[in-house]
Write an enzyme that holds these catalytic residues in place. Structure first.
Site, PDB file in Angstrom:
ATOM      1  N   GLY A  64      55.091  -2.626 -64.800  1.00  0.00           N
ATOM      2  CA  GLY A  64      56.475  -2.493 -64.405  1.00  0.00           C
ATOM      3  C   GLY A  64      57.450  -2.864 -65.504  1.00  0.00           C
ATOM      4  N   SER A  65      58.393  -3.723 -65.179  1.00  0.00           N
ATOM      5  CA  SER A  65      59.589  -3.934 -65.985  1.00  0.00           C
ATOM      6  C   SER A  65      59.338  -4.610 -67.325  1.00  0.00           C
ATOM      7  CB  SER A  65      60.587  -4.773 -65.183  1.00  0.00           C
ATOM      8  OG  SER A  65      61.732  -5.045 -65.949  1.00  0.00           O
ATOM      9  N   CYS A  66      60.107  -4.163 -68.321  1.00  0.00           N
ATOM     10  CA  CYS A  66      60.124  -4.804 -69.641  1.00  0.00           C
ATOM     11  C   CYS A  66      60.750  -6.195 -69.601  1.00  0.00           C
ATOM     12  CB  CYS A  66      60.899  -3.933 -70.639  1.00  0.00           C
ATOM     13  SG  CYS A  66      60.207  -2.280 -70.881  1.00  0.00           S
TER      14      CYS A  66
END
Length: 590
Positions: A64-66
């Protein structure tokens, strides 16, 4: 005496021990772990409700998210981090968060990767000790570590990375303290990734401007104090508030002020006022083959897959380090061979596909992929739009760790499946059935009652064409008085939508526009405090919302979202392309 003894690859040195918290599913720290308590808040994850603080966390990788690196930095500096991190494979995003804590703030935790067999060997272990490149497992608490063994950190000499004269100048401090520290961090990551040289990049998109807590602001202000200035054109991701209107929207100053100050810090470094999670909608979007450094998971996946530009899935904070130097590790998706698919996924023949198919399918494919790059076959005649690909990529990036995908006959590097695979047979071929998609549909539809209190659109940010489609659906109608409907979009898109007349039509319907921020950062009062059920056409937000804002979600097409905004209830209708799977399920249960 340990019952399990394993050697692995030390990613960050140190010694620690604790109760093992193990899962065989990757975890996104952004939207998946609460940064002030350490609770796992991803309600779709097997560790949901567990606390990682002080425990040895073993997961295959992040996903998922950075922004996971930023959340982990917060946890390390506020004392709620895991004692150590154990991965199956080398993991960039979370490891970078530890490196930032170590190099800039003097705090660290050990990080190690064990490989597939070693990681699996920990599954039934109760307690774990990590000592640099060794992991020991115990059935009962082991003896305490000696004080001088705990969280030791040491800087190993860098491997042989070829540096230009300018690179060496950065490292020697010739271009200032900020660039010097940035180059040191870049080289640490290049070493972990196996790069032997750096490359020039043409632009950057910064995700670290999201406010995750005091550590994120502390990091940016330190760079500003060191005189940081970007060396390449740089855009900013959505920040945590609508910078121009957060007071008007009723946002608590405890969030609004530091979040706005964080945006200002990156502007002081020379970044452009963009504040969008969809930089591919800007006039500065890159071209096919262009070497760039983008963070923000959906933006990375779109740039690599749909545009054919070249970027890694860069962690928050590494993005700005590279923007300060214009130099990035020459590795991963920057290289043609590492952009090839290794997994083939075949799509069933489906009739009557609407816009809800693409985010749902992206969500499901991401779950199948892990970190593998897939080539998807069977959509050649469907002609997905750029908005469809945006929705697919955002959901795909939510559930996978892969930096890109290929769709045969659609994306630029996959005119054929053979081209996307580089002429090699796939490591694995999977077929997705309608029944599989029906299962994922139910996963995303978490609401237990038909009521709809708020319709949330624009995750990722709405495009001009989405504004046009929605304006057509809403024309000459009015939403239910008890339903909020809010669109998040970039400033540039809002201006164009105003000029085209779409904003007036949508505001007449009852739509509220919010810029600069996105649904992954929004809470009350933009989400009405009394709202219990949200409705969205975003697979990404349908996944994150239950953990981020504690609301249940109806997921459906854009047209269904409009109908529900008018009636105040979700119809519960399945799309036509899922009806056959549902009917087969009913028949099987009769």
């Amino acid at each position: 005496m340990s019952e399990v003894s394993l050697n692995g690859r030390c990613l960050v040195t140190g010694s620690a021990q604790g109760e093992l918290l193990y899962a065989d599913v990757g975890l996104s720290f952004w939207g998946g772990v609460e940064p002030f308590t350490g609770e796992v808040i991803d309600r779709h994850h097997p560790l949901s409700g567990q606390f990682i603080s002080g425990r040895v966390l073993a997961i295959p990788s992040g996903r998922g998210s950075c922004t996971g690196s930023s959340v982990l930095l917060e946890l390390i500096l506020n004392g709620h981090a895991p004692a150590a991190l154990v991965f199956e494979r080398v993991e960039d995003i979370l490891t970078l968060g530890v490196l930032i804590a170590e190099q800039m703030f003097g705090h660290s935790i050990p990080v190690i990767s064990l490989g597939e067999a070693g990681f699996a060997a920990l599954r039934n272990t109760a307690f774990v000790r990590v000592e640099d490149d060794r992991v020991s497992g115990f059935s009962s608490p082991p003896p305490p570590l000696l004080r001088d063994q705990t969280n030791q950190t040491s800087h190993r000499p860098l491997s042989q990375i070829s540096l230009t004269e300018t690179d060496q100048g950065f490292l020697d401090g010739a271009y200032g303290k900020a660039a010097q520290v940035a180059m040191g961090i870049i080289l640490r990551m290049a070493e972990l990734q196996g790069a032997t040289e750096l490359l020039d990049i043409t632009q950057a998109h910064i995700d670290g401007c999201i406010y995750t807590g005091p550590a994120s602001l502390r990091f940016a202000r330190q760079l500003v104090a060191w005189g940081a200035r970007v060396r390449v054109p740089t855009t900013l991701n959505s920040i945590s508030v609508d910078k121009r209107r957060w007071r008007e929207l009723g946002v608590d100053p405890a969030l609004g002020e530091p979040a706005s100050q964080l945006g200002d810090a990156y502007l002081e470094m020379g970044a452009r006022v963009s504040f969008t999670c969809a930089p591919y909608l800007l006039d500065s979007a890159p071209e096919l083959g262009e070497q760039i450094v983008w963070a923000e998971s959906n933006a990375v996946v779109y740039a690599n897959s749909v545009i054919g530009a070249r970027t890694l899935k860069y962690p928050d904070y590494l993005d700005i380090c590279i923007a300060l130097t214009g130099r990035a590790p020459k590795i991963g998706c920057h290289l043609t061979q590492q952009r090839l698919a290794t997994l083939r996924i075949d799509v069933p023949a489906l009739d009557g596909v609407d816009d809800s198919f693409y985010p749902l399918f992206g969500y499901h494919v991401g779950l199948l992929c892990g970190a593998s790059i897939p080539v998807i076959c069977g959509l050649e005649t469907k002609a997905p739009t750029l908005d469809d690909l945006k929705a697919f990529g955002a959901a795909f990036a939510t559930t996978s760790a892969a930096p890109m995908f290929h769709i045969t006959g659609v994306t630029p590097e996959a005119t054929t499946a053979e081209l996307a695979l580089g002429g090699h047979a796939p490591d694995k071929t999977l077929s997705v059935s309608p029944a599989d998609l029906l299962h994922s549909w139910r996963e995303l539809n978490s609401a237990q009652t038909p009521a709809v209190d708020a319709v949330t659109l624009g995750n990722p940010h709405f495009s001009l064409s989405e504004c046009a489609t929605l304006a057509h659906l809403c024309s000459s109608q009015r939403k239910h008085e008890n339903v909020a409907i809010v669109i998040t979009c970039g400033r540039a898109t809002l201006e164009r939508a105003q000029q085209a007349g779409y904003v007036q039509t949508l505001e007449n319907f009852g739509v509220q526009f919010v810029t600069d921020t996105c649904w992954c950062m929004l809470g009350e009062p933009v989400i009405p405090p009394t709202a219990r059920n949200l409705m969205t056409n975003s697979g990404k937000y349908a996944h994150y919302a239950p953990g981020l804002v504690g609301r249940r979600v109806h997921f459906a097409s854009l047209a269904e979202c409009v109908d529900s905004a008018i009636t105040g209830v979700a119809s519960g209708r399945l799309p036509a392309w899922l009806m056959a799977a549902h009917q087969a399920e009913v028949s099987a249960n009769v």
